[in-house]
Motif scaffolding. Structure first.
Motif, short mmCIF file in Angstrom:
data_model
loop_
_atom_site.label_atom_id
_atom_site.label_comp_id
_atom_site.label_asym_id
_atom_site.label_seq_id
_atom_site.Cartn_x
_atom_site.Cartn_y
_atom_site.Cartn_z
N PHE A 20 0.86 -1.18 0.00
CA PHE A 20 0.00 0.00 0.00
C PHE A 20 0.89 1.23 0.00
O PHE A 20 2.13 1.10 -0.02
CB PHE A 20 -1.01 -0.03 1.16
N SER A 21 0.33 2.42 -0.02
CA SER A 21 1.11 3.62 -0.30
C SER A 21 2.24 3.90 0.70
O SER A 21 3.27 4.46 0.32
CB SER A 21 0.19 4.85 -0.39
N THR A 22 2.09 3.53 1.96
CA THR A 22 3.11 3.85 2.94
C THR A 22 3.96 2.66 3.36
O THR A 22 4.90 2.81 4.15
CB THR A 22 2.47 4.47 4.20
N GLY A 23 3.66 1.46 2.86
CA GLY A 23 4.44 0.29 3.24
C GLY A 23 3.86 -0.99 2.68
O GLY A 23 3.20 -0.97 1.64
N GLU A 24 4.10 -2.09 3.38
CA GLU A 24 3.55 -3.37 2.96
C GLU A 24 3.29 -4.27 4.14
O GLU A 24 3.96 -4.18 5.18
CB GLU A 24 4.45 -4.05 1.93
N LEU A 25 2.32 -5.14 3.97
CA LEU A 25 1.96 -6.15 4.94
C LEU A 25 2.49 -7.47 4.43
O LEU A 25 2.21 -7.86 3.30
CB LEU A 25 0.43 -6.22 5.09
N ARG A 26 3.30 -8.16 5.26
CA ARG A 26 3.89 -9.43 4.86
C ARG A 26 3.37 -10.54 5.76
O ARG A 26 3.41 -10.41 6.99
CB ARG A 26 5.40 -9.39 4.95
N VAL A 27 2.91 -11.63 5.15
CA VAL A 27 2.41 -12.79 5.90
C VAL A 27 3.31 -13.97 5.55
O VAL A 27 3.59 -14.23 4.38
CB VAL A 27 0.94 -13.10 5.55
N TYR A 28 3.75 -14.69 6.58
CA TYR A 28 4.62 -15.85 6.43
C TYR A 28 3.91 -17.07 6.99
O TYR A 28 3.13 -16.96 7.94
CB TYR A 28 5.95 -15.65 7.18
N VAL A 47 3.98 -9.13 9.64
CA VAL A 47 4.63 -7.87 9.99
C VAL A 47 4.15 -6.80 9.02
O VAL A 47 3.77 -7.09 7.89
CB VAL A 47 6.18 -7.95 9.92
N THR A 48 4.16 -5.55 9.48
CA THR A 48 3.93 -4.40 8.62
C THR A 48 5.24 -3.65 8.54
O THR A 48 5.83 -3.29 9.56
CB THR A 48 2.83 -3.49 9.21
N VAL A 49 5.72 -3.41 7.32
CA VAL A 49 7.03 -2.79 7.10
C VAL A 49 6.83 -1.46 6.38
O VAL A 49 6.13 -1.39 5.36
CB VAL A 49 7.95 -3.72 6.28
N ALA A 50 7.47 -0.41 6.89
CA ALA A 50 7.36 0.92 6.28
C ALA A 50 8.17 1.00 5.00
O ALA A 50 9.25 0.42 4.89
CB ALA A 50 7.85 1.98 7.27
N LYS A 51 7.65 1.73 4.01
CA LYS A 51 8.37 1.94 2.75
C LYS A 51 9.57 2.85 2.96
O LYS A 51 10.63 2.64 2.39
CB LYS A 51 7.43 2.57 1.72
N LYS A 52 9.40 3.87 3.79
CA LYS A 52 10.48 4.81 4.09
C LYS A 52 10.71 4.82 5.60
O LYS A 52 10.12 5.62 6.33
CB LYS A 52 10.11 6.22 3.61
N PRO A 53 11.57 3.92 6.08
CA PRO A 53 11.81 3.89 7.53
C PRO A 53 12.60 5.09 8.00
O PRO A 53 13.25 5.77 7.21
CB PRO A 53 12.61 2.60 7.72
N ARG A 91 -6.38 -14.24 8.55
CA ARG A 91 -6.52 -12.92 7.92
C ARG A 91 -5.62 -11.95 8.65
O ARG A 91 -5.40 -12.07 9.86
CB ARG A 91 -7.96 -12.45 7.88
N ALA A 92 -5.09 -11.01 7.90
CA ALA A 92 -4.14 -10.05 8.45
C ALA A 92 -4.51 -8.64 8.03
O ALA A 92 -5.06 -8.43 6.95
CB ALA A 92 -2.73 -10.38 7.97
N THR A 93 -4.20 -7.70 8.91
CA THR A 93 -4.43 -6.29 8.64
C THR A 93 -3.18 -5.53 9.07
O THR A 93 -2.61 -5.82 10.12
CB THR A 93 -5.64 -5.76 9.44
N GLY A 94 -2.76 -4.59 8.24
CA GLY A 94 -1.61 -3.77 8.56
C GLY A 94 -1.92 -2.31 8.32
O GLY A 94 -2.68 -1.98 7.40
N ALA A 95 -1.35 -1.42 9.14
CA ALA A 95 -1.59 0.01 8.99
C ALA A 95 -0.33 0.79 9.33
O ALA A 95 0.41 0.43 10.24
CB ALA A 95 -2.73 0.46 9.88
N ILE A 96 -0.11 1.85 8.56
CA ILE A 96 0.95 2.82 8.84
C ILE A 96 0.32 4.19 8.68
O ILE A 96 -0.13 4.54 7.58
CB ILE A 96 2.15 2.65 7.88
N GLY A 97 0.29 4.95 9.77
CA GLY A 97 -0.39 6.24 9.74
C GLY A 97 -1.87 6.03 9.54
O GLY A 97 -2.50 5.22 10.24
N LYS A 98 -2.45 6.72 8.57
CA LYS A 98 -3.89 6.58 8.29
C LYS A 98 -4.18 5.57 7.18
O LYS A 98 -5.34 5.29 6.90
CB LYS A 98 -4.47 7.94 7.92
#
Length: 154
Positions: free
Chosen positions: A73-81, A90-96, A137-144
């Motif tokens: 998504f626009s601010t990062g990505e949600l990774r499922v293993y 985990v939710t990982v930021a695009k720009k840490p 099912r997984a949900t990830g969020a960074i900011g809004k």
């Protein structure tokens, strides 16, 4: 009686069991590393993580198992293993770097949701659930901005 340390036919028996001519028991020699080798080895060991390939899944994730799903998504990505009996996300930021609100939630069908929410610079999680023969099912969020997978790994 004690052990016989002299073989009458060939001579004395050495500590390693080798038999030699009379009076020719050779002392065992130790091989020593030079002082330089003792100093260089720890330094090289410290460089191995630095020289590892960038962008590997292990570098940005605390999860074990194989990557099962990645949703960007626009601010990062949600990774499922997925491993045999567990799922991890985990939710990982695009720009840490900048501290911001991040969260990750993972739920196995029929179980409670496990989440990690806080102010992080790089990633939220990992969260793990037992998922042997169950959908997750997984949900990830960074900011809004947020993203959800729906039921996967069924």
């Amino acid at each position: 009686m004690g052990a016989n340390v002299f073989d009458r036919t060939a001579g004395p028996v050495g500590p390693d069991g080798a038999v030699g001519p009379a009076g020719a028991v050779k002392p065992m020699r130790r091989r020593r590393l030079p002082l330089v080798g003792l100093l260089v080895l720890p330094l090289l060991g410290g460089l191995v993580p630095v020289l590892a390939a960038p962008g590997t899944a292990q570098a940005a994730s605390g999860c074990s198992g194989r990557p099962a799903k990645t949703v960007e998504f626009s601010t990062g990505e949600l990774r499922v293993y997925k491993s045999r009996a567990h799922a991890c996300a985990v939710t990982v930021a695009k720009k840490p770097g900048k501290r911001r609100t991040m969260s990750v939630t993972l739920q196995a069908r029929g179980g409670r949701a496990v989440s990690d929410k806080g102010s992080y610079t790089k990633m939220a999680g990992p969260v793990t659930v037992n998922a042997l023969n169950r959908c997750v099912r997984a949900t990830g969020a960074i900011g809004k901005k947020s993203v959800s997978t729906g039921w996967i790994l069924c």
